[in-house]
Design a protein around this motif. Structure first.
Motif, PDB file in Angstrom:
ATOM      1  N   CYS A 258      58.743  42.760  19.048  1.00  0.00           N
ATOM      2  CA  CYS A 258      58.113  43.014  20.341  1.00  0.00           C
ATOM      3  C   CYS A 258      59.068  43.890  21.146  1.00  0.00           C
ATOM      4  N   ILE A 260      59.528  45.604  25.132  1.00  0.00           N
ATOM      5  CA  ILE A 260      59.049  45.569  26.519  1.00  0.00           C
ATOM      6  C   ILE A 260      59.758  46.670  27.309  1.00  0.00           C
ATOM      7  N   ASN A 267      57.416  52.673  29.918  1.00  0.00           N
ATOM      8  CA  ASN A 267      56.054  52.134  29.878  1.00  0.00           C
ATOM      9  C   ASN A 267      55.063  53.171  29.358  1.00  0.00           C
ATOM     10  N   THR A 279      49.175  46.898  22.369  1.00  0.00           N
ATOM     11  CA  THR A 279      49.718  47.012  23.717  1.00  0.00           C
ATOM     12  C   THR A 279      49.506  45.726  24.493  1.00  0.00           C
ATOM     13  N   GLU A 281      49.247  44.409  28.257  1.00  0.00           N
ATOM     14  CA  GLU A 281      49.011  44.915  29.618  1.00  0.00           C
ATOM     15  C   GLU A 281      48.825  43.741  30.581  1.00  0.00           C
ATOM     16  N   GLY A 290      54.254  46.072  27.377  1.00  0.00           N
ATOM     17  CA  GLY A 290      54.892  45.547  26.186  1.00  0.00           C
ATOM     18  C   GLY A 290      54.089  45.940  24.962  1.00  0.00           C
ATOM     19  N   THR A 308      56.532  39.457  28.381  1.00  0.00           N
ATOM     20  CA  THR A 308      56.255  40.641  29.195  1.00  0.00           C
ATOM     21  C   THR A 308      56.080  40.234  30.655  1.00  0.00           C
ATOM     22  N   TYR A 311      59.228  39.718  32.924  1.00  0.00           N
ATOM     23  CA  TYR A 311      59.883  40.856  33.568  1.00  0.00           C
ATOM     24  C   TYR A 311      58.995  41.514  34.615  1.00  0.00           C
TER      25      TYR A 311
END
Length: 354
Positions: A258, A260, A267, A279, A281, A290, A308, A311
């Protein structure tokens, strides 16, 4: 007379090109994009740098070819990290030589300096590159360029390879023998010191130049380690290059990878379509993009969504206990509801622990 130059952007390749343009030779600066030149665009710099030495910049995208043919199967192995420098240089020469007719050029040059880099610029390494180039010359494409009988043509393709920076320390190339280039006006630079080059740069008043050094991300220990991990984990595809260059790279309990994002630029890159990744979202918070492997388990995908969220920043309508509020997150085509993971504990999944 036209020469094609391998143009990295560094001052060695700039000086090499300048040495030829001073002799009235037209130089076309080929910058080969292998996908690991850095995360920031250098196009404006490259254009300005080439222009100041009287060369025309031509950017050649060879990412797919390099990925398929060189990165994972180098004949001469890797350097300290994941850098197949000898094979990479030979491949760039090959790509340049296969463009000779397209650009009406007669030979190829590079800014390599004898003994400057321990892996790729030892005398032995330069000879290995020449051997690879000679093999390339067996392609029928070069039948009208090479000849065993015509003294006006070289017998082998590597004879058309000129290294102006160290030419006087190496056997004369065909362009020198034919006096297309004056050997007396080339250099005898060797070793790792850059004092001589920097003095020349200042003497010529170059405004745009980069000091010689490692600009390739394949010599970055972090990128190299992630490349080794991901390529051992599964067969990589070209789009996976993004995963090892940017973001927070994580290994999840069931084995999925993964990544991020850490800022808007990352991004945007992670949001690009990938055949191996889905993705992630955030639908109710402001935060990163992520990605998680498409074939990850349901548990790993759920964890990736929570990580994800870890953060993210609370949205405008979020409650004061945002971090304890179930939120909607889109993973691939599915929308799931999860709690944010505790940010401090999220670090446990990072490939590189802080």
């Amino acid at each position: 007379m036209t020469a094609l130059a391998l143009f990295s952007g560094g001052c060695d390749s700039l000086i090499a090109m300048k040495l030829l343009t001073l002799q009235g030779i037209t130089v076309k600066a080929l910058h080969f994009d292998i996908g690991f030149g850095g995360n920031k665009s250098k196009l404006t710099y490259l254009q300005n740098a080439a222009k100041q030495v009287g060369a025309e910049l031509i950017v050649c995208d060879i990412k797919q070819q390099f990925f398929d043919s060189v990165l994972f199967t180098p004949q001469y192995g890797y350097g300290k990290y994941f850098n197949p420098c000898i094979d990479c240089h030979a491949n760039m020469f090959a790509q340049a030589f296969f463009r000779l007719k397209e650009f009406g050029a007669s030979f190829v040059i590079s800014g390599e300096v004898l003994g400057q880099r321990p892996k790729s610029q030892r005398k032995e390494a330069l000879e290995q590159v020449k051997k690879l180039v000679r093999t390339i010359g067996e392609n029928p494409y070069f039948d009208d360029i090479l000849s065993e009988d015509d003294p006006n043509k070289p017998r082998f393709l590597d004879e058309l390879l000129l290294r102006p920076m160290s030419a006087k320390l190496l056997p004369p190339s065909f362009p020198e023998k034919m006096q297309w280039v004056s050997r007396d006006k080339l250099l005898d630079v060797s070793g790792r010191s850059r004092t001589r080059q920097l003095n020349m740069v200042r003497e010529w008043g170059f405004k745009y130049y980069e000091n010689p050094g490692g600009g390739c991300l394949l010599t970055d220990s972090n990128v190299a380690s992630k490349l080794k991990d991901l390529s051992a984990h599964r067969k990589m595809v070209l789009e996976d290059i993004t995963l090892v260059k940017i973001g927070r790279y994580m290994v999840l309990p069931d084995g999925a990878r993964c990544v991020i994002g850490r800022n808007e630029e990352e991004n945007n890159k992670l949001a690009q379509p990938s055949p191996t990744m889905e993705t992630i979202e955030l639908l109710e918070s402001v935060g990163p993009i992520g990605v998680v492997e498409s074939n990850a388990t349901k548990e790993d995908k759920t964890l990736a969504a929570r990580l994800t969220l870890a953060y993210a920043k609370p949205g405008e309508k979020s409650l004061s206990n945002w971090d304890k509020t179930v939120q909607k997150v889109k993973v691939g085509q599915n929308i799931i509801e999860v709690l944010p993971y505790e940010r401090e504990k999220a670090k446990d999944f990072l490939f590189f622990k802080a």
